[in-house]
Scaffold this motif. Sequence first.
Motif, mmCIF file in Angstrom:
data_model
loop_
_atom_site.group_PDB
_atom_site.id
_atom_site.type_symbol
_atom_site.label_atom_id
_atom_site.label_comp_id
_atom_site.label_asym_id
_atom_site.label_seq_id
_atom_site.Cartn_x
_atom_site.Cartn_y
_atom_site.Cartn_z
ATOM 1 N N UNK A 43 0.966 -1.468 0.021
ATOM 2 C CA UNK A 43 0.126 -0.044 -0.166
ATOM 3 C C UNK A 43 0.801 1.399 -0.114
ATOM 4 N N UNK A 44 2.090 1.115 0.375
ATOM 5 C CA UNK A 44 3.071 2.163 0.146
ATOM 6 C C UNK A 44 3.276 2.743 -1.346
ATOM 7 N N UNK A 45 3.135 1.861 -1.915
ATOM 8 C CA UNK A 45 3.220 2.075 -3.632
ATOM 9 C C UNK A 45 2.100 2.902 -4.062
ATOM 10 N N UNK A 46 2.553 4.022 -4.684
ATOM 11 C CA UNK A 46 1.361 5.011 -5.169
ATOM 12 C C UNK A 46 1.361 5.066 -6.656
ATOM 13 N N UNK A 47 2.296 4.075 -7.356
ATOM 14 C CA UNK A 47 2.549 4.435 -8.749
ATOM 15 C C UNK A 47 1.054 4.365 -9.579
ATOM 16 N N UNK A 48 0.409 3.288 -9.016
ATOM 17 C CA UNK A 48 -0.960 3.288 -9.779
ATOM 18 C C UNK A 48 -1.928 4.711 -9.856
ATOM 19 N N UNK A 49 -1.570 5.355 -9.042
ATOM 20 C CA UNK A 49 -2.281 6.833 -8.922
ATOM 21 C C UNK A 49 -2.038 7.665 -10.263
#
Length: 778
Positions: free
Chosen positions: A137-143
């Motif tokens: 959930x720390x990954x925010x690349x999808x945003x």
Amino acid sequence: MAEAHQAVAFSFQITHEGVQFNYDWEVLHLVWLSGARSYRKRWARFLNNIRNGVYPSSKEYLFLILSIVLSCHFIFGIDPSFGCINALIKHLIEPYISPKFLWLPSTGCAILACLIYSLVLWFAKALLMQYILKALLMYKGWMYEARSSKGMSTTSKLWVMLVKALTQKEPLLYSYQASLPKLPVPSLNDTMKRYLRSVRPLCKTDEDYHRIEKLANDFQHGIGKRLQRYLTLKSWWSSNYVSDWWEEYVYLRGRQALMVNSNFYGIDTLFVNLTNKQSSRAANLVHACFLFRRQIDRQELKPILVQGLVPLCSWQYERMFNTVRIPGIETDKLVHYNDARHIVVLHKGKYYKLDVYYKGRLLQPKEIEKSLDKIIADEASALPGEKHLGALTATDRVTWANTRQDYFMKGINKISLDIIEKSAFVLVLDDKDFEFDTNDPSKLDRYGQLLLHGTGHDRWYDKSFNLVIGRNGRAGFNCEHSWADAPIIAHMWEFVLSYEYTNLGYDEEGRCKVGNGLEPPSPLRLKWDFPETLISTIETSLKSAEIILSDVDLKLVMFDDYGKGFMKKCKLSPDAYIQMCLQLAYFRDAGEFSLTYEASMTRLFREGRTETVRPVTIESAAWVNAMHDPSKTNEERIALLRHACNVHQRAYQDAMCGKGIDRHLFCLYVVSKYLELDSPFLKEVLSEPWKLSTSQTPHGQAGLIDLRKNPNHISAGGGFGPVADDGYGVSYIIAGEDFIFFHISSKKSSNRTDSLRFSNNLKKALGDVRNMFLNASK
């Protein structure tokens, strides 16, 4: 005295004939039911805490692990613990546990050791899964990528697969809390770069910009480094480095009146009017509110998931009910009670306690309706001082704190005030009609005004929310802001309106359909003691409240020329599209660019609340200027608009991902105050007025009603008062494909603002942008 007599469940007296006992079985039974309900809630809460504590693991994994360990140990003769089970038997169970339980045989010792070992494995597995999920959930690349599978990178596709694999189990409301990452502290260098870029179009001359640039550079290479270290340290040990200070210093330490200045409102569905019976509508909505509270208590409410996958923090739901803001001299205090079996009903200046639980169960709408009918039929007049009592919560906080301490801390006033403050919420049966007429926009304006401030004395502004029902059955709410942000109460409002529509309903006469006709206990009117000095203070508070509300210039706009559907055809983000139109409208209204606030959420992180997006950018200013430059073609203007929208969308995404500007600078300012360090840069940043404060209200965030099948069941959103004395407050909701509602507020005392003028400029801006695209397509 009848109420006091009924409250005695058990008593005794000593006479010459001996000791005589008196007891009331019915009251004792009610006491038993109350205690049983309390312990059931505690037990359910305990079980839910275990489920949340091990999520995304589950109890099924415990049974699986235990079965494998027992099978290996007893059936196959294999030690799956590499000696741990034998060590538990030898060093823990046989010397300490077995002597106390002589009946425990050697087989029982082995089973107990296997159980302990399985529990340890289960908890270890749960912790490992939680840390893996938190890392994911720390990954925010999808945003920052397109939602379609073609637009997603390989990394994001793999990330989606892993998150889905870990979260197959149905989560409870708070299941994700332990797995949500903490809000990161942005680097000082990044924040300074973003800030300087955001103020560049606001500086009228190069000299102004260079002055601010020098202040920023001096701060960054001076005390900013020290303040950043302290803030980083706070982020390590706190759940969220912003939220507690934001709640304390922005809300609870504010000394001005809550009415208009802090509280906000929400409005009913305008195109669906199910009944014009006030008590019937109120009964259904009250019943639905308590069903929503039950879902929160039992954690049956599904957490909101972005794109059906990424959880938003659910921390704010806990204080929705049974919560009150207590006034203080220097700072207020939020108090949340674990349970409340009653609401307080305010009608024509009179306060009533209404129990919504009877004999251990929630009252049905028909039963609540009967109690409300009794309240409406009560023709007794309000006492001197009682009618305007609510004005104390609408005046400045110091006056209310002093008055509360002097007159409401003992006697009958304390008892009645406790009933209000400990209630689940306050129900207001208004004596005015809430009207909507497409041919008379002023009626909708008045509707919003009544929900925002009423008459200055007919709301209890300290409560978490007031459910307000008009005389003609239309509804809305007034919400205190410190405990949560608008999307939280909007979720409840969506549930209440949809449940009323799909599950409750009304008969041919507009009365409640659901219920068995049980005769509920009569509502109890609260009693007060009003000395002349208190009445004088109440009347003074009312005059103060009336000054505030008479200065509000509120305009509600139902824009139906086009909506989200057209914006999607233009291949632009609807929010960015509207924000650019707001910039164009404000520039035409004020003749200049001003600091603009747009609220964004940070609930992708634990205990996240909001962050500020700054819509005024170099790109948005270039587009607005191009709209007034006759030398620019439509194609050039569209290209500039697309670029401005993309930049704005990126800033919104950055804010959601913890890369905002203003919360970071705010916290640095708080640290500087604690350390008694003076910063000219932070002082100037925090003193800049937000001339245009905007917020989007989410529509259908829980997807409870299919708007394609029920196109009229759209909410008109809600609004708030102006933030700056010479500025505008603009709330908007994109309702369905073809409607946008705007709530525009300003102050009549300002000669620089006019809500009607701004609404006309906004409608013209929306029309000009549409014509720009239509002409270009031709």
